[in-house]
Design a protein around this motif. Structure first.
Motif, short mmCIF file in Angstrom:
data_model
loop_
_atom_site.label_atom_id
_atom_site.label_comp_id
_atom_site.label_asym_id
_atom_site.label_seq_id
_atom_site.Cartn_x
_atom_site.Cartn_y
_atom_site.Cartn_z
N ALA A 63 0.60 -1.18 -0.27
CA ALA A 63 0.47 0.10 0.27
C ALA A 63 0.76 1.24 0.36
O ALA A 63 0.61 1.89 -0.75
N ARG A 64 1.89 1.42 0.78
CA ARG A 64 3.02 2.58 0.67
C ARG A 64 3.44 2.74 -0.56
O ARG A 64 4.19 3.52 -0.84
N LEU A 65 4.20 1.15 -1.22
CA LEU A 65 4.48 1.13 -2.89
C LEU A 65 3.13 1.92 -3.24
O LEU A 65 4.15 2.69 -4.08
N ILE A 81 5.06 -3.26 -9.22
CA ILE A 81 4.66 -3.22 -8.12
C ILE A 81 3.70 -4.25 -8.40
O ILE A 81 3.62 -5.22 -7.48
N GLU A 82 2.61 -4.19 -8.96
CA GLU A 82 1.33 -4.56 -9.24
C GLU A 82 1.81 -6.46 -9.38
O GLU A 82 1.32 -7.12 -9.00
N LEU A 97 -5.36 -4.40 -4.86
CA LEU A 97 -5.94 -4.34 -6.10
C LEU A 97 -6.68 -2.88 -6.58
O LEU A 97 -6.21 -2.33 -7.44
N ASN A 98 -7.44 -2.75 -5.68
CA ASN A 98 -8.32 -1.44 -6.21
C ASN A 98 -7.40 -0.44 -5.42
O ASN A 98 -7.12 0.60 -6.72
N THR A 103 -3.53 3.79 -8.65
CA THR A 103 -1.91 4.71 -8.76
C THR A 103 -2.29 5.14 -10.29
O THR A 103 -1.81 5.53 -10.50
N TYR A 104 -2.82 3.95 -11.25
CA TYR A 104 -2.36 4.04 -12.65
C TYR A 104 -3.72 5.02 -13.15
O TYR A 104 -3.19 5.87 -13.78
#
Length: 711
Positions: A63-65, A81-82, A97-98, A103-104
């Motif tokens: 989450a932090r990344l 990361i994903e 994933l949300n 982020t995307y």
């Protein structure tokens, strides 16, 4: 060799039997290796530590990344990361994933967000919220609304953030019907007290131009915040209700809500739109009180307000006091000088600008257009094209105005071709400017064809341009027919009616003119000075001067055009005495006569036989009124002296004219000399007429009382 093998075996057994040291995660675990980089915000090293590990990290680390990638707009790192999350976690959490979808979206890649959404085996409400928000943020409102529909069908209950995104999409698409349906759903699900959703509804109703619904929605918000007030002020401004925008701003101040800088800017823009200088000064005082004087947005709006209200000295003082002038500041001052007709000062400031953008160039171009400096405007456009490649639709629209002012059809066609090649012709603003250019240049066939091509998007301005084009070029019947067709598609406004009344006057269609007058009264149209002038002109030309006088005497403001229309109407309808009385009343009102006024006065003198009075008015034109006599004034004087038999004075007048009389003047002189018996001047007139038309010579002969004609 056997001994060596035995020693190795013994060493392995001893190592296995020796007590192990305790495991220290701070030195050896993957989590421990990545946390310092996350704490320091070192994304490259954090990603390197992630790639070096073949085991999954805790959810908090992922989450932090993702949050760090989102803040840095680091799309490539987000993908890594994903990939790590999916590769090393047997069942990655929907929550993570949300966050990856979000982020995307923040990194500007809707494609990645949508691919991840489509591949997710399990989705929850947060998943739908994330992808809908991503589509909304990526200017894909249709896709966002489609996903919202799918979400509802799947049985997922939307949250307040979902509704906020969807309402924003409705506002972008001006989808009023859908917005009302969503409003109903919000009420049904109990979100009616949510200030964010209430503000979003105010926004969408305002953008869809149902501003009264927007106001009702705003009033239903129990505790509107600063954003809510900003939205209602802005929407009032955008729909042209500047008074309401200013009123709402002061209401906000009375409630003790500190405005946003954009709210102050919007209020100032509203003041400038309605020329409310007093209110603008009050806003300025409030700006000083709450400490916004250093804000660039507010300061630029203040300068623009003072400039548009004609107080350019105050605007310039703010400009000179600013220590951080930007291109907006410079452009505001240039625009202010140009809009007030102070072109030389605008030019000087424009040349001093350290940098310019297309708005700066357009501001100067607007000044030339408003001041009717057509040649300067065209030269300036050529310079603009040489110094910058920036050109937008506003520029092209202004250049089309210049082409119309110069009646330069060839240049107008070149602008049309340029816009066609660059795919700009579908814009309504440009389309209307192009239509207006063709109409004013007299190329009515091209205007008609372009008007037909705009069928899917034309508006009231389009119809007005076509109708005024017909009226301008003497095709009044076609103007009336177009007006009839217009009413099937859109509503007429005051400009339409003034144009149609002029058409009725040109072809003496009194009944049509009276019907339009009655329609305007029944439907509450404002009888401004332009409409009253058109009505006076129509009634005067249709020989119903008493109606024209009644319209003129209505309690309202009068400008020089209205006075001129009434004075000319009286002269043409045998009411010259009343026209002269009106002239004296006009002078008492402080209205300065122009050349048209003097034509009306001379015609009134002709009508009433006031020869000496007419001569006094003519002789005082330059000294008293600052008007240099034109051809029309000399024609009136020839008619005044000749019609009433002042032949000696007529001969002297002709001798002292600063130019040779025109053939129409000589013709009128010839007729008067035959009637009143001035052979010398009559024979001179005959010679001049015959020189211009030797095939049909005239011969001077004084008419006897019994004769009716003479060759």
């Amino acid at each position: 060799m056997a001994a060596n093998a035995a020693s190795v075996l013994n060493r392995l057994i001893q190592n296995a039997a020796r007590p192990r040291k305790p495991f220290k995660p701070t030195n050896q675990s993957p989590t421990a290796s990545i946390l310092p980089h996350l704490d320091s915000g070192d994304l490259p090293r954090a990603i390197a530590a992630l790639a070096a590990s073949a085991v999954p990290f805790p959810a908090s680390v992922y989450a932090r990344l993702l949050q760090l990638c989102s803040s840095r707009r680091a799309l490539v790192e987000a993908r890594r990361i994903e990939s790590h999350l999916v590769a090393f976690s047997p069942s990655p959490s929907t929550f993570l994933l949300n966050r990856a979808i979000e982020t995307y979206a923040n990194c500007g890649s809707l494609r990645d967000a949508r691919e991840l959404f489509d591949e997710m085996p399990k989705r929850d409400g947060g998943t739908w919220n994330a992808i809908i928000a991503a589509c909304s943020r990526a200017d894909q409102p249709e896709e966002a609304l489609s996903l919202f529909s799918r979400m509802n069908r799947s049985g997922i209950r939307p949250k307040d953030v979902t509704f906020a995104s969807v309402l924003g999409c409705c506002a972008d698409l001006l989808a009023l019907f859908l917005a009302k349906q969503i409003h109903g759903l919000i009420l049904k699900l109990g979100f009616c007290l949510n200030v964010i959703l209430g503000t979003s509804l105010v926004d969408v109703y305002g953008k869809c131009w149902v501003i009264d619904d927007a106001r009702r929605m705003f009033d239903s918000i129990a505790t509107p915040n600063a954003v809510s007030w900003n939205v209602i002020v802005r929407r009032y401004l955008e729909v042209g209700r500047g008074k309401d925008a200013v009123a709402m701003f002061f209401r906000m101040i009375k409630r003790g809500i500190k405005p946003l800088n954009f709210t102050v800017s919007n209020a100032l823009m509203a003041c400038s739109d309605i020329s409310a200088l007093k209110e603008g000064c009050q806003v300025h005082g409030m700006v000083l009180k709450i400490g916004f004087e250093g804000d660039n947005v507010v300061r630029n709006s203040l300068m623009e307000t003072y400039a548009k209200c004609g107080v350019l000295e105050d605007a310039r003082r703010l400009f000179d006091q600013s220590t951080s002038k930007d291109v907006v500041s410079w452009t505001s001052m240039v625009s202010g000088y140009a809009a007030c007709g102070r072109i030389s000062e605008a030019e000087a400031l424009f040349e001093e600008m350290p940098e310019r953008n297309v708005v700066s160039w357009n501001a100067m171009l607007v000044g030339y257009v408003r001041s009717l400096h057509w040649d300067k405007a065209m030269d300036f456009f050529h310079r603009m094209r040489g110094e910058t490649e920036e050109t937008n639709l506003v520029t092209l629209g202004l250049v089309l105005n210049v082409c119309a002012g110069l009646s330069d059809l060839d240049w107008g066609k070149q602008i049309h071709g340029f816009a066609y090649r660059h795919g700009l012709c579908s814009n309504l603003f440009f389309g209307n400017a192009l239509l207006d250019m063709y109409a004013k240049c007299g190329c009515l066939r091209s205007a008609e064809l372009w008007f037909l091509s705009m069928a899917s998007q034309r508006d009231r301005i389009s119809w007005n341009s076509l109708i005024s084009g017909y009226g301008r070029h003497g095709r009044s019947e076609e103007a009336l027919h177009a007006f009839s067709e217009m009413q099937w598609e859109t509503c007429a406004d005051e400009f339409t009616f003034s144009t149609i009344l002029a058409a009725c006057a040109n072809i003496f269609m009194l009944e049509h003119g009276k019907e339009i007058h009655g329609y305007m009264i029944r439907n509450g149209f404002e009888m401004d000075v332009i409409i009253r002038g058109a009505l006076v002109d129509m009634y005067s030309k249709c020989r119903l001067i008493e109606y024209g006088i009644k319209v003129f005497e209505m309690e309202s403001s009068r400008d020089i055009v209205l006075w001129n229309s009434m004075i000319l109407g009286c002269a043409y309808n045998g009411r010259g005495e009343y026209g002269l009385e009106l002239f004296e009343a006009m002078r008492k009102d402080g209205i300065r006569a122009d050349n048209v006024t003097l034509i009306g006065i001379l015609l009134a003198c002709i009508s009433e036989g006031y020869v000496n009075l007419g001569r006094r008015y003519f002789d005082s034109m330059t000294e008293e009124y600052g008007i240099i006599p034109r051809v029309e004034h000399y024609e009136c004087m020839i008619e005044l002296l000749g019609k009433h038999g002042f032949m000696v004075e007529l001969e002297d007048f002709v001798e002292h004219m600063p130019f040779e009389p025109t053939i129409p003047m000589w013709t009128r002189i010839f007729d008067c000399c035959r009637e009143h018996g001035n052979r010398k001047l009559g024979e001179r007139a005959a010679r001049c007429i015959n020189e211009s038309n030797p095939l049909n010579p005239v011969q001077f002969e004084v008419l006897s009382p019994e004769s009716s004609d003479c060759t």
